[in-house]
Design a protein around this motif. Sequence first.
Motif, PDB file in Angstrom:
ATOM      1  N   ASP A   1       0.855  -1.195   0.000  1.00  0.00           N
ATOM      2  CA  ASP A   1       0.000   0.000   0.000  1.00  0.00           C
ATOM      3  C   ASP A   1       0.888   1.242   0.000  1.00  0.00           C
ATOM      4  O   ASP A   1       1.531   1.558   1.006  1.00  0.00           O
ATOM      5  CB  ASP A   1      -0.916  -0.011   1.223  1.00  0.00           C
ATOM      6  CG  ASP A   1      -1.978   1.081   1.162  1.00  0.00           C
ATOM      7  OD1 ASP A   1      -1.770   2.084   0.449  1.00  0.00           O
ATOM      8  OD2 ASP A   1      -3.011   0.932   1.846  1.00  0.00           O
TER       9      ASP A   1
ATOM     10  N   ASN B   1       0.172   4.252   0.196  1.00  0.00           N
ATOM     11  CA  ASN B   1      -0.248   5.301   1.135  1.00  0.00           C
ATOM     12  C   ASN B   1       0.325   5.070   2.527  1.00  0.00           C
ATOM     13  O   ASN B   1       0.267   5.951   3.381  1.00  0.00           O
ATOM     14  CB  ASN B   1      -1.774   5.353   1.223  1.00  0.00           C
ATOM     15  CG  ASN B   1      -2.415   5.792  -0.076  1.00  0.00           C
ATOM     16  OD1 ASN B   1      -1.927   6.708  -0.731  1.00  0.00           O
ATOM     17  ND2 ASN B   1      -3.500   5.132  -0.462  1.00  0.00           N
ATOM     18  N   LYS B   2       0.883   3.866   2.742  1.00  0.00           N
ATOM     19  CA  LYS B   2       1.395   3.523   4.065  1.00  0.00           C
ATOM     20  C   LYS B   2       2.917   3.436   4.105  1.00  0.00           C
ATOM     21  O   LYS B   2       3.536   3.822   5.105  1.00  0.00           O
ATOM     22  CB  LYS B   2       0.780   2.197   4.524  1.00  0.00           C
ATOM     23  CG  LYS B   2      -0.736   2.256   4.658  1.00  0.00           C
ATOM     24  CD  LYS B   2      -1.311   0.904   5.054  1.00  0.00           C
ATOM     25  CE  LYS B   2      -2.829   0.968   5.166  1.00  0.00           C
ATOM     26  NZ  LYS B   2      -3.416  -0.343   5.536  1.00  0.00           N
TER      27      LYS B   2
ATOM     28  N   ALA C   1       8.186   3.997   6.196  1.00  0.00           N
ATOM     29  CA  ALA C   1       6.797   4.285   6.538  1.00  0.00           C
ATOM     30  C   ALA C   1       6.464   5.723   6.158  1.00  0.00           C
ATOM     31  O   ALA C   1       7.268   6.639   6.365  1.00  0.00           O
ATOM     32  CB  ALA C   1       6.558   4.063   8.029  1.00  0.00           C
ATOM     33  N   GLN C   2       5.291   5.923   5.576  1.00  0.00           N
ATOM     34  CA  GLN C   2       4.857   7.272   5.219  1.00  0.00           C
ATOM     35  C   GLN C   2       4.582   8.082   6.490  1.00  0.00           C
ATOM     36  O   GLN C   2       4.203   7.528   7.526  1.00  0.00           O
ATOM     37  CB  GLN C   2       3.582   7.219   4.366  1.00  0.00           C
ATOM     38  CG  GLN C   2       3.765   6.528   3.018  1.00  0.00           C
ATOM     39  CD  GLN C   2       4.384   7.449   1.976  1.00  0.00           C
ATOM     40  OE1 GLN C   2       5.136   8.377   2.298  1.00  0.00           O
ATOM     41  NE2 GLN C   2       4.089   7.199   0.717  1.00  0.00           N
TER      42      GLN C   2
ATOM     43  N   GLN D   1       1.226   7.628   8.067  1.00  0.00           N
ATOM     44  CA  GLN D   1       0.864   6.261   8.395  1.00  0.00           C
ATOM     45  C   GLN D   1       0.387   6.142   9.842  1.00  0.00           C
ATOM     46  O   GLN D   1       1.056   6.581  10.774  1.00  0.00           O
ATOM     47  CB  GLN D   1       2.071   5.341   8.164  1.00  0.00           C
ATOM     48  CG  GLN D   1       1.984   3.995   8.812  1.00  0.00           C
ATOM     49  CD  GLN D   1       0.780   3.180   8.340  1.00  0.00           C
ATOM     50  OE1 GLN D   1       0.245   3.439   7.278  1.00  0.00           O
ATOM     51  NE2 GLN D   1       0.357   2.235   9.129  1.00  0.00           N
TER      52      GLN D   1
ATOM     53  N   ASP E   1      -1.768   3.065  10.591  1.00  0.00           N
ATOM     54  CA  ASP E   1      -2.027   1.639  10.798  1.00  0.00           C
ATOM     55  C   ASP E   1      -0.775   0.947  11.329  1.00  0.00           C
ATOM     56  O   ASP E   1       0.349   1.371  11.068  1.00  0.00           O
ATOM     57  CB  ASP E   1      -2.457   0.963   9.491  1.00  0.00           C
ATOM     58  CG  ASP E   1      -3.809   1.468   9.006  1.00  0.00           C
ATOM     59  OD1 ASP E   1      -4.505   2.125   9.797  1.00  0.00           O
ATOM     60  OD2 ASP E   1      -4.161   1.213   7.843  1.00  0.00           O
TER      61      ASP E   1
ATOM     62  N   ILE F   1       1.059  -3.603   7.759  1.00  0.00           N
ATOM     63  CA  ILE F   1       1.152  -3.272   6.330  1.00  0.00           C
ATOM     64  C   ILE F   1       1.574  -4.538   5.586  1.00  0.00           C
ATOM     65  O   ILE F   1       2.656  -5.067   5.813  1.00  0.00           O
ATOM     66  CB  ILE F   1       2.179  -2.159   6.077  1.00  0.00           C
ATOM     67  CG1 ILE F   1       1.921  -0.965   7.018  1.00  0.00           C
ATOM     68  CG2 ILE F   1       2.157  -1.716   4.623  1.00  0.00           C
ATOM     69  CD1 ILE F   1       3.082  -0.015   7.134  1.00  0.00           C
TER      70      ILE F   1
END
Length: 217
Positions: free
Chosen positions: A114, A116-117, A178-179, A182, A184, A187
């Motif tokens: 992902d 975005n993560k 890691a973004q 992030q 969560d 992942i």
Amino acid sequence: MKTDKKGILSPSRITRTRSGKNLVFSHPDKIGTLKSCLSIILVLIFAGSFGCKRSESTTPADTQKTISFTPSGTPSDNSVYLEQVSTNNDEITLALKIKSGVDIFSAAPEIDYDGNKIKYVPDSGTEGTFLNQGGVTTSFEAELEEDSNEILLIGLSRQSGVSGVDGDGILCQVVLKAQETQTDTEIALHITHSALRSSMGDIITGTSWLGGSLSYQ
């Protein structure tokens, strides 16, 4: 104390002193009172500063998140899998490894995640020591798929005219980060659309591709 008819202090009772480049006017009868007030103000300021320092020293530091990797399974013969090499807060280095390979000439794995993560750190991919055994010239590439931020394409190959490689080893290493947004803690990483080829150019069947998941907390 002399005053005029309006009760205003007479200029004759005003003294002028020079402090640096600024002129300071004060009334002689008020100097003692001003010094007392100034002393009280300084005490209050010092007490306030000391209290702030004590408060700061007792405030707990923010906990730094750390990223880590969990494999999706235990590799068996003829498996390609990911393994954690090192971690540094929000960055992690992963090795793509092979177990009990036979006549391995080239590999073309694809790691999906992902975007975005997490993200692939540009130019962080480095070739391992498996395919270049014997001092053979190899080619290596690790880059994102065009117009994508979540599909990492990897390509490795020995030069033509030589045999493949048997055994265990590291194909390559990559760094993921890691973004900043992030939130969560899990992942998923998947190895898909991948293939191993022999020195004859045939796809090696029965290969297991094991990904895993990243934990960021």
